[in-house]
Write a protein that holds these residues in place. Sequence first.
Motif, PDB file in Angstrom:
ATOM      1  N   GLU A   1       0.872  -1.171   0.000  1.00  0.00           N
ATOM      2  CA  GLU A   1       0.000   0.000   0.000  1.00  0.00           C
ATOM      3  C   GLU A   1       0.907   1.218   0.000  1.00  0.00           C
ATOM      4  O   GLU A   1       1.831   1.308   0.815  1.00  0.00           O
ATOM      5  N   ILE A   2       0.683   2.118  -0.933  1.00  0.00           N
ATOM      6  CA  ILE A   2       1.533   3.298  -1.077  1.00  0.00           C
ATOM      7  C   ILE A   2       0.675   4.558  -1.086  1.00  0.00           C
ATOM      8  O   ILE A   2      -0.522   4.504  -1.359  1.00  0.00           O
ATOM      9  N   ASP A   3       1.313   5.685  -0.804  1.00  0.00           N
ATOM     10  CA  ASP A   3       0.655   6.984  -0.811  1.00  0.00           C
ATOM     11  C   ASP A   3       1.112   7.759  -2.039  1.00  0.00           C
ATOM     12  O   ASP A   3       2.313   7.865  -2.303  1.00  0.00           O
ATOM     13  N   ILE A   4       0.153   8.283  -2.777  1.00  0.00           N
ATOM     14  CA  ILE A   4       0.435   9.153  -3.922  1.00  0.00           C
ATOM     15  C   ILE A   4      -0.463  10.368  -3.778  1.00  0.00           C
ATOM     16  O   ILE A   4      -1.688  10.241  -3.800  1.00  0.00           O
ATOM     17  N   ALA A   5       0.141  11.519  -3.610  1.00  0.00           N
ATOM     18  CA  ALA A   5      -0.592  12.787  -3.514  1.00  0.00           C
ATOM     19  C   ALA A   5      -1.677  12.732  -2.437  1.00  0.00           C
ATOM     20  O   ALA A   5      -2.779  13.221  -2.634  1.00  0.00           O
ATOM     21  N   GLY A   6      -1.351  12.098  -1.315  1.00  0.00           N
ATOM     22  CA  GLY A   6      -2.303  12.029  -0.219  1.00  0.00           C
ATOM     23  C   GLY A   6      -3.398  11.006  -0.398  1.00  0.00           C
ATOM     24  O   GLY A   6      -4.327  10.937   0.405  1.00  0.00           O
ATOM     25  N   LYS A   7      -3.287  10.183  -1.436  1.00  0.00           N
ATOM     26  CA  LYS A   7      -4.260   9.123  -1.674  1.00  0.00           C
ATOM     27  C   LYS A   7      -3.566   7.769  -1.506  1.00  0.00           C
ATOM     28  O   LYS A   7      -2.388   7.625  -1.800  1.00  0.00           O
ATOM     29  N   LYS A   8      -4.333   6.786  -1.037  1.00  0.00           N
ATOM     30  CA  LYS A   8      -3.788   5.463  -0.759  1.00  0.00           C
ATOM     31  C   LYS A   8      -4.092   4.513  -1.913  1.00  0.00           C
ATOM     32  O   LYS A   8      -5.233   4.458  -2.396  1.00  0.00           O
ATOM     33  N   PHE A   9      -3.064   3.780  -2.358  1.00  0.00           N
ATOM     34  CA  PHE A   9      -3.197   2.837  -3.458  1.00  0.00           C
ATOM     35  C   PHE A   9      -2.681   1.464  -3.059  1.00  0.00           C
ATOM     36  O   PHE A   9      -1.659   1.346  -2.394  1.00  0.00           O
ATOM     37  N   LEU A  10      -3.391   0.447  -3.505  1.00  0.00           N
ATOM     38  CA  LEU A  10      -2.952  -0.933  -3.376  1.00  0.00           C
ATOM     39  C   LEU A  10      -2.173  -1.288  -4.639  1.00  0.00           C
ATOM     40  O   LEU A  10      -2.631  -1.004  -5.743  1.00  0.00           O
ATOM     41  N   VAL A  11      -1.005  -1.895  -4.458  1.00  0.00           N
ATOM     42  CA  VAL A  11      -0.218  -2.386  -5.595  1.00  0.00           C
ATOM     43  C   VAL A  11      -0.133  -3.904  -5.441  1.00  0.00           C
ATOM     44  O   VAL A  11       0.343  -4.406  -4.423  1.00  0.00           O
ATOM     45  N   THR A  12      -0.618  -4.623  -6.440  1.00  0.00           N
ATOM     46  CA  THR A  12      -0.648  -6.082  -6.412  1.00  0.00           C
ATOM     47  C   THR A  12      -0.523  -6.604  -7.841  1.00  0.00           C
ATOM     48  O   THR A  12      -0.739  -5.855  -8.799  1.00  0.00           O
ATOM     49  N   HIS A  13      -0.190  -7.875  -7.969  1.00  0.00           N
ATOM     50  CA  HIS A  13      -0.169  -8.442  -9.319  1.00  0.00           C
ATOM     51  C   HIS A  13      -1.595  -8.721  -9.790  1.00  0.00           C
ATOM     52  O   HIS A  13      -1.908  -8.556 -10.965  1.00  0.00           O
ATOM     53  N   GLY A  14      -2.442  -9.152  -8.870  1.00  0.00           N
ATOM     54  CA  GLY A  14      -3.846  -9.330  -9.191  1.00  0.00           C
ATOM     55  C   GLY A  14      -4.307 -10.770  -9.304  1.00  0.00           C
ATOM     56  O   GLY A  14      -5.503 -11.045  -9.258  1.00  0.00           O
ATOM     57  N   HIS A  15      -3.380 -11.706  -9.441  1.00  0.00           N
ATOM     58  CA  HIS A  15      -3.786 -13.096  -9.656  1.00  0.00           C
ATOM     59  C   HIS A  15      -4.501 -13.701  -8.453  1.00  0.00           C
ATOM     60  O   HIS A  15      -5.275 -14.640  -8.608  1.00  0.00           O
ATOM     61  N   TYR A  16      -4.302 -13.164  -7.260  1.00  0.00           N
ATOM     62  CA  TYR A  16      -5.018 -13.660  -6.074  1.00  0.00           C
ATOM     63  C   TYR A  16      -6.464 -13.165  -6.036  1.00  0.00           C
ATOM     64  O   TYR A  16      -7.245 -13.612  -5.199  1.00  0.00           O
ATOM     65  N   TYR A  17      -6.815 -12.239  -6.907  1.00  0.00           N
ATOM     66  CA  TYR A  17      -8.144 -11.628  -6.897  1.00  0.00           C
ATOM     67  C   TYR A  17      -8.951 -11.920  -8.166  1.00  0.00           C
ATOM     68  O   TYR A  17      -9.941 -11.259  -8.434  1.00  0.00           O
ATOM     69  N   GLY A  18      -8.510 -12.880  -8.960  1.00  0.00           N
ATOM     70  CA  GLY A  18      -9.286 -13.307 -10.121  1.00  0.00           C
ATOM     71  C   GLY A  18      -9.404 -12.283 -11.227  1.00  0.00           C
ATOM     72  O   GLY A  18     -10.411 -12.259 -11.942  1.00  0.00           O
ATOM     73  N   VAL A  19      -8.364 -11.453 -11.413  1.00  0.00           N
ATOM     74  CA  VAL A  19      -8.466 -10.376 -12.406  1.00  0.00           C
ATOM     75  C   VAL A  19      -8.576 -10.879 -13.844  1.00  0.00           C
ATOM     76  O   VAL A  19      -9.006 -10.127 -14.710  1.00  0.00           O
ATOM     77  N   SER A  20      -8.240 -12.117 -14.083  1.00  0.00           N
ATOM     78  CA  SER A  20      -8.386 -12.658 -15.435  1.00  0.00           C
ATOM     79  C   SER A  20      -9.856 -12.795 -15.824  1.00  0.00           C
ATOM     80  O   SER A  20     -10.192 -12.782 -17.007  1.00  0.00           O
ATOM     81  N   LEU A  21     -10.729 -12.910 -14.814  1.00  0.00           N
ATOM     82  CA  LEU A  21     -12.160 -13.029 -15.080  1.00  0.00           C
ATOM     83  C   LEU A  21     -12.873 -11.696 -14.959  1.00  0.00           C
ATOM     84  O   LEU A  21     -13.769 -11.390 -15.743  1.00  0.00           O
TER      85      LEU A  21
END
Length: 159
Positions: free
Chosen positions: A68-88
């Motif tokens: 989890e990173i901060d960009i301009a005071g906003k929080k972002f999740l950085v992940t590859h995505g395969h644990y969350y079913g992004v292919s579907l």
Amino acid sequence: MKILVVSDTHGHDENLEQAVYREAPFDMLIHCGDVEGREIFVEALAECPCCIVSGNNDFFSDLSREEEIDIAGKKFLVTHGHYYGVSLDILGVVDEARSRNCDGVFFGHTHKPVFENVDGILAVNPGSLSYPRQAGRRPSYAVLETTDEGQITGEIRYL
């Protein structure tokens, strides 16, 4: 602030180098996984702070699964995505970002670029610089820029 977002380079550095040289200077590089042992090279090439997470092909890697990173005071999740079913569907990774009170998520895995706001969550998949899978199969990456007021804009770019 200018941020270069890449993913799925799979140890092939030619297009990554081209994207870095084209977009320099930038303030941060985010790699959404499947760097395949090239993280030290990526950090040296970028010459700026980097956030690199592991992907499903980063065997024996010491990289974090996600950050989890901060960009301009906003929080972002950085992940590859395969644990969350992004292919579907990207809703799983968007829901995960929301559950962590993140404003956005950077992910990869599908090798297909995405840049959209999903119910208030910015979802960015830069696609792949090495093995693009979208129509036209052009290597892609994302560039984001922030303003002093905390606004974030960006787009997918192609080589």
